[in-house]
Design a protein around this motif. Structure first.
Motif, PDB file in Angstrom:
ATOM      1  N   GLU A 138       0.849  -1.298  -0.041  1.00 11.16           N
ATOM      2  CA  GLU A 138       0.060  -0.312  -0.173  1.00 11.16           C
ATOM      3  C   GLU A 138       1.222   1.177   0.297  1.00 11.16           C
ATOM      4  N   ILE A 139       1.687   1.414   0.779  1.00 13.32           N
ATOM      5  CA  ILE A 139       2.583   2.539   0.758  1.00 13.32           C
ATOM      6  C   ILE A 139       3.597   2.551  -0.597  1.00 13.32           C
ATOM      7  N   LYS A 140       3.407   1.471  -1.655  1.00 17.07           N
ATOM      8  CA  LYS A 140       4.822   1.454  -2.498  1.00 17.07           C
ATOM      9  C   LYS A 140       3.462   2.393  -3.359  1.00 17.07           C
ATOM     10  N   ARG A 141       2.495   1.686  -3.481  1.00 18.24           N
ATOM     11  CA  ARG A 141       1.401   2.870  -4.961  1.00 18.24           C
ATOM     12  C   ARG A 141       1.480   3.874  -3.680  1.00 18.24           C
ATOM     13  N   ILE A 142       0.892   4.012  -2.845  1.00 17.13           N
ATOM     14  CA  ILE A 142       0.887   4.865  -2.594  1.00 17.13           C
ATOM     15  C   ILE A 142       2.279   6.292  -3.477  1.00 17.13           C
ATOM     16  N   GLU A 143       3.168   5.362  -2.827  1.00 18.33           N
ATOM     17  CA  GLU A 143       4.171   7.108  -3.580  1.00 18.33           C
ATOM     18  C   GLU A 143       4.253   6.729  -4.780  1.00 18.33           C
ATOM     19  N   ILE A 144       3.611   5.853  -5.346  1.00 19.04           N
ATOM     20  CA  ILE A 144       3.678   6.321  -7.083  1.00 19.04           C
ATOM     21  C   ILE A 144       2.582   7.317  -6.889  1.00 19.04           C
ATOM     22  N   ALA A 145       1.872   7.351  -6.725  1.00 22.90           N
ATOM     23  CA  ALA A 145       0.387   8.247  -7.310  1.00 22.90           C
ATOM     24  C   ALA A 145       0.824   9.718  -6.584  1.00 22.90           C
ATOM     25  N   THR A 146       1.832   9.613  -5.485  1.00 28.29           N
ATOM     26  CA  THR A 146       2.386  10.890  -5.123  1.00 28.29           C
ATOM     27  C   THR A 146       3.387  11.595  -6.091  1.00 28.29           C
ATOM     28  N   ALA A 147       4.125  10.451  -6.504  1.00 29.13           N
ATOM     29  CA  ALA A 147       5.156  10.998  -7.880  1.00 29.13           C
ATOM     30  C   ALA A 147       4.609  11.011  -9.288  1.00 29.13           C
ATOM     31  N   LEU A 148       3.169  10.503  -9.264  1.00 27.25           N
ATOM     32  CA  LEU A 148       1.868  11.137 -10.198  1.00 27.25           C
ATOM     33  C   LEU A 148       1.762  13.081 -10.256  1.00 27.25           C
ATOM     34  N   ALA A 149       1.342  12.984  -9.046  1.00 30.08           N
ATOM     35  CA  ALA A 149       1.049  14.080  -8.844  1.00 30.08           C
ATOM     36  C   ALA A 149       2.020  15.147  -8.787  1.00 30.08           C
ATOM     37  N   ARG A 150       3.299  15.013  -9.101  1.00 30.14           N
ATOM     38  CA  ARG A 150       4.119  15.805  -8.681  1.00 30.14           C
ATOM     39  C   ARG A 150       3.706  16.656 -10.079  1.00 30.14           C
ATOM     40  N   GLN A 151       3.426  15.392 -11.410  1.00 34.35           N
ATOM     41  CA  GLN A 151       3.573  15.992 -13.164  1.00 34.35           C
ATOM     42  C   GLN A 151       4.733  16.861 -13.356  1.00 34.35           C
ATOM     43  N   ALA A 152       5.841  15.470 -12.542  1.00 33.26           N
ATOM     44  CA  ALA A 152       7.073  16.408 -12.991  1.00 33.26           C
ATOM     45  C   ALA A 152       7.660  15.872 -14.270  1.00 33.26           C
ATOM     46  N   LYS A 153       8.960  17.243 -15.012  1.00 37.77           N
ATOM     47  CA  LYS A 153       9.418  17.212 -16.208  1.00 37.77           C
ATOM     48  C   LYS A 153      10.310  15.752 -16.123  1.00 37.77           C
ATOM     49  N   LEU A 154      10.874  15.384 -14.772  1.00 39.73           N
ATOM     50  CA  LEU A 154      11.367  13.062 -15.538  1.00 39.73           C
ATOM     51  C   LEU A 154      10.812  12.825 -14.203  1.00 39.73           C
ATOM     52  N   SER A 155       9.812  11.838 -14.347  1.00 32.86           N
ATOM     53  CA  SER A 155       9.773  10.695 -13.094  1.00 32.86           C
ATOM     54  C   SER A 155      10.522   8.891 -13.487  1.00 32.86           C
ATOM     55  N   ILE A 156      11.471   9.309 -12.294  1.00 32.54           N
ATOM     56  CA  ILE A 156      12.104   8.232 -12.409  1.00 32.54           C
ATOM     57  C   ILE A 156      11.428   6.772 -10.837  1.00 32.54           C
TER      58      ILE A 156
END
Length: 241
Positions: A138-156
């Motif tokens: 669950e923690i892993k999936r939430i962290e991936i969601a936070t990376a998606l929320a960033r809408q960053a130029k480069l997401s790793i």
């Protein structure tokens, strides 16, 4: 555009982990980095994110030398990183974390979309704390969601499939594919999974601290599948190095 120029990094003991990484990652592409365990894939990702600093070489983002920028400075420049083993944030709710990542309040529909993309129901998770009550998956999936929320130029994303059930993994692959089609920033994914490799624009093979192969999916994937077939045991098992 991200450019890695002759990166090298050693452990404090002197052991060479990254020997000579020379790579260009274009904008708005889905790039998958793969290779044998211990070959330097995750370390390369950490060098890009600023978690570790190279002993030599340069990292350029849109022509700017960011080699000596720390992880916070790189985040401000548009680089997001999702760990293979996420950290927990006691006292913060899932909503807090997602809104911090997005740098703005999020509507319930936005929260639902972000969590739905990683196979979680917003009504069940959005007000839960990021503590020991959540499982590793669950923690892993939430962290991936936070990376998606960033809408960053480069997401790793470092091995996003780790700790995720098959249904959620399938949903996540669909999300990566949709982001790629929307040209919504560059996605750099560390993975061994054939399904993730199959949606890549480009594949980079890192082994023994160097880039061994780099090119389009059409060029690289058939050679990887051929190599995998060559190391299968006669009874269908796979030989692990």
């Amino acid at each position: 555009m991200l450019k890695l120029e002759h990166l090298a990094w050693n452990l404090p003991s002197g052991e060479e982990i990254i020997k000579d990484i020379d790579l260009t990652i274009p904008d708005n592409r889905l790039v998958v980095v793969t290779g044998p365990n211990g070959g330097g894939k995750t370390t390369t990702a950490k060098l890009i994110a600023g978690i570790v600093t190279p002993d030599s070489g340069r990292i350029l983002l849109d022509g700017e030398d960011i080699t000596r920028c720390d992880i916070t400075q790189r985040a401000k420049k548009g680089i997001a990183f999702a760990f293979q083993q996420p950290v927990r944030f006691k006292g913060l709710t899932v909503r807090d974390l997602l809104e911090m990542a997005a740098d703005k309040p999020l509507a319930e529909s936005d929260l639902c979309d972000l969590l739905g993309n990683v196979g979680l129901c917003a009504s069940e998770y959005v007000d839960r704390e990021m503590d020991a009550s959540l499982s590793g998956g669950e923690i892993k999936r939430i962290e991936i969601a936070t990376a998606l929320a960033r809408q960053a130029k480069l997401s790793i994303f470092d091995e996003p499939e780790a700790g995720i059930d098959l249904w959620s993994f399938s949903r996540l692959v669909d999300t990566f594919e949709a982001l790629r089609e929307q040209h919504n920033g560059t996605l750099l994914i560390i993975s061994h999974q054939e399904r993730i490799l199959s949606i890549a624009d480009e594949i980079v093979v890192v082994a023994d601290g160097k880039v061994r192969q780099s090119g389009s999916r059409e060029e690289i994937l058939p050679t990887l599948l051929s190599d995998a077939m060559s190391v299968r045991c006669p009874m269908g098992g796979r030989i692990h190095e």
